[in-house]
Every structure is written in C-alpha cells, then in structure tokens.
Design a protein around this motif. Structure first.
Motif, PDB file in Angstrom:
ATOM      1  N   PHE A   1       0.500  -0.632  -0.220  1.00 57.09           N
ATOM      2  CA  PHE A   1      -0.132   0.196   0.360  1.00 57.09           C
ATOM      3  C   PHE A   1       1.624   1.437  -0.048  1.00 57.09           C
ATOM      4  O   PHE A   1       1.645   1.006   0.949  1.00 57.09           O
TER       5      PHE A   1
ATOM      6  N   SER B   1       0.682   5.409   0.616  1.00 50.77           N
ATOM      7  CA  SER B   1      -0.358   6.726   0.737  1.00 50.77           C
ATOM      8  C   SER B   1      -0.309   7.855   0.485  1.00 50.77           C
ATOM      9  O   SER B   1       0.661   8.012   0.954  1.00 50.77           O
TER      10      SER B   1
ATOM     11  N   ASP C   1      -5.436   9.418   3.623  1.00 53.27           N
ATOM     12  CA  ASP C   1      -4.412   8.155   4.389  1.00 53.27           C
ATOM     13  C   ASP C   1      -5.197   6.998   5.190  1.00 53.27           C
ATOM     14  O   ASP C   1      -5.168   6.245   5.805  1.00 53.27           O
TER      15      ASP C   1
ATOM     16  N   THR D   1      -6.676   4.851   3.601  1.00 50.94           N
ATOM     17  CA  THR D   1      -5.602   3.272   3.488  1.00 50.94           C
ATOM     18  C   THR D   1      -5.325   2.400   3.298  1.00 50.94           C
ATOM     19  O   THR D   1      -4.254   1.401   4.746  1.00 50.94           O
ATOM     20  N   ARG D   2      -4.954   3.577   5.928  1.00 53.33           N
ATOM     21  CA  ARG D   2      -3.989   2.571   6.680  1.00 53.33           C
ATOM     22  C   ARG D   2      -5.566   1.269   7.045  1.00 53.33           C
ATOM     23  O   ARG D   2      -5.017   0.060   7.507  1.00 53.33           O
TER      24      ARG D   2
ATOM     25  N   TYR E   1      -4.625  -1.253   5.057  1.00 52.61           N
ATOM     26  CA  TYR E   1      -3.589  -2.276   5.569  1.00 52.61           C
ATOM     27  C   TYR E   1      -4.087  -3.704   6.262  1.00 52.61           C
ATOM     28  O   TYR E   1      -3.671  -4.616   5.955  1.00 52.61           O
TER      29      TYR E   1
ATOM     30  N   THR F   1       2.161  -8.114   3.756  1.00 51.05           N
ATOM     31  CA  THR F   1       1.571  -6.688   3.463  1.00 51.05           C
ATOM     32  C   THR F   1       2.444  -5.607   4.056  1.00 51.05           C
ATOM     33  O   THR F   1       2.604  -5.936   5.116  1.00 51.05           O
ATOM     34  N   ASP F   2       2.770  -4.608   3.123  1.00 54.02           N
ATOM     35  CA  ASP F   2       3.345  -3.606   3.243  1.00 54.02           C
ATOM     36  C   ASP F   2       3.221  -2.565   3.147  1.00 54.02           C
ATOM     37  O   ASP F   2       2.071  -2.680   1.993  1.00 54.02           O
ATOM     38  N   LEU F   3       3.339  -0.405   4.244  1.00 54.53           N
ATOM     39  CA  LEU F   3       2.077  -0.079   3.712  1.00 54.53           C
ATOM     40  C   LEU F   3       3.952   1.212   4.001  1.00 54.53           C
ATOM     41  O   LEU F   3       3.963   0.594   5.063  1.00 54.53           O
TER      42      LEU F   3
ATOM     43  N   GLN G   1       3.840   5.850   3.317  1.00 53.99           N
ATOM     44  CA  GLN G   1       3.298   6.785   3.825  1.00 53.99           C
ATOM     45  C   GLN G   1       4.076   7.585   3.229  1.00 53.99           C
ATOM     46  O   GLN G   1       5.263   7.828   3.811  1.00 53.99           O
TER      47      GLN G   1
END
Length: 269
Positions: free
Chosen positions: A203, A205, A214, A217-218, A221, A231-233, A235
C-alpha cells in the motif's frame, strides 16, 4: 523467450490509461515488461475519451475487474499489478483472487470493511454522489474539483496543467458501489484480505490525499492483519492524490521498484 516480469498498470477515475506512460518507461528501463491497458470501452486517447463520455458510462467495479482479469488470464506469465485509486482497489481484488504475482495499491479506493469516511473524501466525491442519476452516467470534473481532490498538495499552476493533460470523463457507478460497500455482503468492492496464498501487496498512501485520505489506506492495510502473506505500507508526507502524475511521481515509482526488488518475485530476473 523474454524473462522480463510483466507489469500491468491500472488507472482510476478521471485519469486516462496513457497517464501511466512515464511509469511504464521507467519500469521498462529497469527490465520489466509494462503495459497500460485502459478500462473496457475506453477510447485510446485523452481527446477521444473526452469526445465520447458515453463509452464508459455505467461501468462498475466488477466490469472493470473482469476486463483486467480476462486480459491477464490470456498472458503466459502472471504480472505485477500496479493500480491507483480505483485501480488500486481492482489490483487488490485481482490479487485476492490469485490473479497476478504481486500488487501495489496507490491511494486505493475504499474496499468493503473500511468504515472510516472522512469529510474530505465526501467532499471530493460529491460531484458524483450528490446526484443519484450519476450512477448510470459518465461524469467530468471541473478544474476546481480536480484541484480539491487531486491537486491540493501541488501548485495551482501544476494542478491546472495536469487537469488539462490527463483528465477524462469517468463512470459514476464505482463511487456509489464503494460508498455503500458495507451495506452489501456481495459488494463489488469486497476483497479477499485473508488469502494466505496471494502474492506480496504494497500500500502507498499520500498523507495529504483528500480523495482517498491516509486514514482509509491505513484502515485497508489493517484488514489484511490475519493474512500471513506479505503486506506492507508506505506513507508519503505532503503528497496528494496526484502523486502518480505530478512532478514528484519518480519518487513514488522508484519506491515501488525498490520494494518489488526485495520480493521473491524478483529472484532470477
């Protein structure tokens, strides 16, 4: 036979498929095999799309997802999926179905299960959601609406230039489907977030995004917390919904490339 990993770029509402061209060139330079197919029925150029808004009127999330699924199933090698906005939702949906080897969801549209509904998003979506008849129509943004929803983190001059270069009419139906996703168990915006066998998912953001704040998106996630799959994020402060097409796009693209190079899919390339 080419060993280059294919990449399929999936755009969202109000941007034409050709808006991915700079990304495609950058990925090609790094040894990938990119393609930028449009939504079903989408004319081949921005100018042609503006002349024929009816070409995409009435399309829904399942129509678009099915279109890309058919394109991908016809390929000998599963691609990486990179989507922005509703393209990010489609990328997640396909990856959850086992279609594609990895995905990058950039400021992805709201999936079923995400309950946050920030005011900024409601305001950005109001040009469509404010009129129920838009569910069957194609809708265009004004320069001011684009500035609010896409170009708020860049200068007005740049926002207006991007609006003039890339925007096209888009179907209103996906916005209605996402807005009411939590009211329907069989919502088209539903994604399999628990698939343990899917490929890696990133992801991205923009923390100043108003169209997909944001917080959304969080929240998306976090829905993947029960899956052991990667699974990574990431920002990006100070970035809005235009982050794939504005003057800072290279930083976003390069981060996606670096992340992909760290995944098992890159082995042997």
């Amino acid at each position: 036979m080419s060993t280059a990993i294919p990449v399929v770029f999936i755009h969202g509402l109000w941007l034409h498929a050709s808006s991915w061209q700079a990304w495609a060139d950058r990925f090609a330079a790094r040894g990938y095999a990119p393609s930028t197919p449009g939504w079903p029925g989408e004319p081949g150029t921005v100018a042609a799309a503006r002349r024929a808004p009816e070409a995409v009127a009435g399309l829904g999330i399942d129509d678009v997802a099915g279109h890309y699924a058919d394109l991908i199933r016809g390929r000998p090698d599963p691609p990486v999926l990179i989507g922005h906005s509703f393209g990010g939702l489609i990328a997640q949906k396909l990856l959850g179905l086992g279609i594609g080897r990895a995905a990058v969801a950039i400021d992805p549209a709201r999936i079923r299960g995400v309950r946050a509904l920030p005011f900024a998003q409601l305001r950005a979506a109001f040009p469509v959601l404010g009129n129920p008849a838009n569910r069957r129509r194609s809708v265009s943004l004004t320069a001011a609406q684009f500035r609010y929803g896409f170009g708020n983190a860049i200068s007005r001059i740049e926002s207006d230039e991007l609006f003039g270069r890339w925007t096209v009419p888009s179907p209103g139906r996906p916005l209605f489907e996402a807005a009411f996703a939590n009211l329907r168990r069989s919502s088209p915006a539903a994604v399999d977030t628990r698939n343990a066998g899917r490929g890696p998912l990133l992801f991205i953001s923009g923390q100043e995004d108003r169209t997909v704040p944001d917080a959304l998106t969080r929240a998306a996630y976090k829905l993947y917390g029960d899956s052991p799959a990667v699974t990574d994020l990431k920002q990006f402060p100070g970035r809005g919904h235009s982050l794939t097409i504005d003057s800072g796009w290279r930083r976003i693209a390069d981060y996606a490339l670096e992340w992909l190079d760290r995944q098992p899919i890159a082995a042997g390339r």
